[in-house]
Write an enzyme that holds these catalytic residues in place. Structure first.
Site, PDB file in Angstrom:
ATOM      1  N   GLY B 235       0.819  -1.209   0.000  1.00  0.00           N
ATOM      2  CA  GLY B 235       0.000   0.000   0.000  1.00  0.00           C
ATOM      3  C   GLY B 235       0.848   1.252   0.000  1.00  0.00           C
ATOM      4  O   GLY B 235       2.075   1.188   0.093  1.00  0.00           O
ATOM      5  N   PHE B 237       0.745   4.700   2.083  1.00  0.00           N
ATOM      6  CA  PHE B 237       0.005   5.352   3.178  1.00  0.00           C
ATOM      7  C   PHE B 237      -0.170   6.855   2.977  1.00  0.00           C
ATOM      8  O   PHE B 237      -0.937   7.486   3.694  1.00  0.00           O
ATOM      9  CB  PHE B 237       0.625   5.047   4.545  1.00  0.00           C
ATOM     10  N   HIS B 255      10.979  12.529   9.282  1.00  0.00           N
ATOM     11  CA  HIS B 255      12.146  13.381   8.949  1.00  0.00           C
ATOM     12  C   HIS B 255      12.415  13.473   7.438  1.00  0.00           C
ATOM     13  O   HIS B 255      13.253  14.249   7.018  1.00  0.00           O
ATOM     14  CB  HIS B 255      13.405  12.907   9.708  1.00  0.00           C
ATOM     15  N   GLN B 306      19.178  15.143   0.649  1.00  0.00           N
ATOM     16  CA  GLN B 306      18.601  13.880   0.207  1.00  0.00           C
ATOM     17  C   GLN B 306      17.073  13.816   0.207  1.00  0.00           C
ATOM     18  O   GLN B 306      16.503  12.990  -0.502  1.00  0.00           O
ATOM     19  CB  GLN B 306      19.154  12.768   1.120  1.00  0.00           C
TER      20      GLN B 306
END
Lengths: 345, 345
Positions: B235, B237, B255, B306
């Protein structure tokens, strides 16, 4: 946690793996002008002010400043919830552009040239050749096309060479008594810093820097001094003529190239050299058994990613010089970063 | 020489600038399989033998091995002029792939994903956004398209997450008593390592990992255990449904993303959550005044290059959770790499 255990194990050998990230933080701050701004500012500055002055994001610069605080390169005081950053003595002395002890050029050269090349170290080891093509899209055999890939890059590299010889040049020119060599040519002498050190130490000698036309032009434009004690001559000592002289200097030239190319060059120098003349080589020397010094081994790995050459122990230079016809090879370890080798015709 | 002076100054703060190069040397040796080969070999090997076995250049591998010797990661003995290299205990324990304490995946992830991104730190700070586009040619808003850019990369990243929670997971699941939560869903639970720690600690709870289809398939193929104590569900979310449960785990999810996206997610979780249920967040927490810990500040700078997110102090999570409708927020600093926050519906 394994990283921590490994870090502890490694730190016994003096190694700290995560410090690469701190290097990047310092390098990036240097490149963005953080240390210059903080030095010039009359008062501590907030992240918002720094971001405005430097044209960066507020969030990004705040995170960077906080890491610099953590490693004690920047100071901070928090006033009513807002952090105000100021420079430290160590940053002002070594990282601000204007300091006479500034490492700014070195850092930029590391971050924009050396680090990107080392990112391809695996391929360099696999292929046994430099990574200029992969890193900069430049032909691997033209090693200076990467270093001189723009006027700005050329200027940075020359600034770096210049400061190397401003600092270490005196040790090289006094490693041997060069008084008897009246005409001296520094082949690939770049900005002329080493040549100037020689001219200062031996005022009765005439010292000429021979380098590529673009390098000579940049040297005269950016590194010339009032009442300069040295001359410049445009040329290519691999492809073109080498003018006659008593002494030739090859400072950090041999380590850039393959043995055959170096041997051919030294033979050409031997032919051009006045009888009784000689050649002075300045390089970082490996120990004879190749087991150190560590820094020179690392330089040699750097030569792999960046050039066609490598670092050598003294015996290799003696072999090369003898093969080219020189005699009386003398080696002087200066105890500084670069050592000196003198051979006579 | 200024570099040395600066290095001395810096080393007082625990910093060693040139160590980045040693990291690269270790990383490259890891990637080339040097430590695995030396471990498997029954006797010390010459550079020529290592080059043949690993398919590298002799010259390149010799220079690399010599640097590894210098930093005491590899041993050497010289027999009749030829150097024979062998592994050290520290390399066998942490750097060989087969060791249960191997940092191999972490090192490869650093050298192939993190380091290339950090090479663009200046642009990340300037733009205030991640560098996936410049580094990997991937859209900056799809942060996992870089991490999961190939099946091999996905497997490496999942291996890394897996070992993180094999090591630190127990501290997270025991930070609070979770006995009363009978159905638990680990959202973005990756390989399932944290979920397994929870199932082990609370055997009467049913624990499900919900993650993207490709992640679940890889988890089942490579990280499934005999008589596995957890279930997997495919799935998304963020985009799709969140099934009802007593407890939701968000381990190193918040984060990665922007505040709005996190708030929307937490509200969605609150809606799905059974009354009396809760959410358990695992993250590395900054100090409330943002002045440390240093490693978490560095993680936060890494989040900049990132992801879309950052690291936060506890108050930020409390604020987010309260805003989303949760109550009774409790924070537990584990003293390890990751901390835990529990909030109830």
């Amino acid at each position: 946690m394994r990283c921590v255990e490994f870090a502890v194990e490694l730190s016994r050998t003096g190694l700290h793996l995560r410090q690469a990230f701190f290097c990047w933080a310092i390098f990036s701050a240097c490149e963005l002008g953080v240390f210059d701004l903080l030095l010039q500012s009359q008062k501590p500055m907030s992240a918002v002010e720094v971001a405005q002055k430097l044209g960066t994001s507020e969030d990004g610069i705040e995170r960077l400043l906080d890491v610099l605080v953590a490693i004690e390169i920047v100071d901070v005081e928090v006033v009513q919830g807002t952090a105000f950053y100021s420079s430290t003595d160590v940053a002002n002395l070594y990282l601000a552009k204007t300091s006479p002890k500034s490492l700014h050029d070195l850092i930029i050269y590391n971050s924009q040239t050396i680090y990107p090349l080392w990112n391809n170290l695996v391929d360099a080891v696999r292929e046994g050749k430099n990574q200029n093509e992969k890193t900069f899209g430049l032909p691997s055999e033209e090693i200076f096309s990467a270093i001189y890939r723009s006027e700005e890059e050329m200027l940075k590299f020359m600034g770096l060479m210049n400061s190397t010889w401003v600092i270490d040049g005196h040790d090289i020119v006094t490693a041997f008594d060069l008084t008897n060599f009246k005409t001296v040519i520094d082949l690939g002498g770049c900005s002329g810093a080493l040549a100037r050190e020689l001219a200062k130490e031996y005022p009765s000698s005439t010292v000429t820097v021979l380098d590529l036309p673009a390098v000579v032009q940049t040297a005269q434009q950016h590194f010339a001094q009032q009442d300069d004690t040295i001359c410049f001559q445009e040329g290519d000592f691999f492809e073109g003529e080498i003018p006659p002289a008593d002494l030739y200097i090859l400072a950090r030239i041999i380590h850039d190239w393959k043995e055959e190319k170096n041997l051919k060059l030294l033979k050409k120098i031997h032919t051009a050299c006045h009888p009784g003349g000689g050649v002075l080589i300045a390089e970082a020397l490996l120990f004879e058994n190749s087991r150190g010094p560590t820094m020179v081994q690392m330089f040699s790995l750097n030569m792999l990613v960046q050039t066609e050459g490598k670092e050598h122990p003294p015996s290799h230079y003696t072999h090369l010089l003898t093969e080219a016809g020189f005699r009386d090879v003398q080696v002087c370890r200066t105890g500084k970063s670069y050592d000196a080798i003198l051979a006579l015709k």
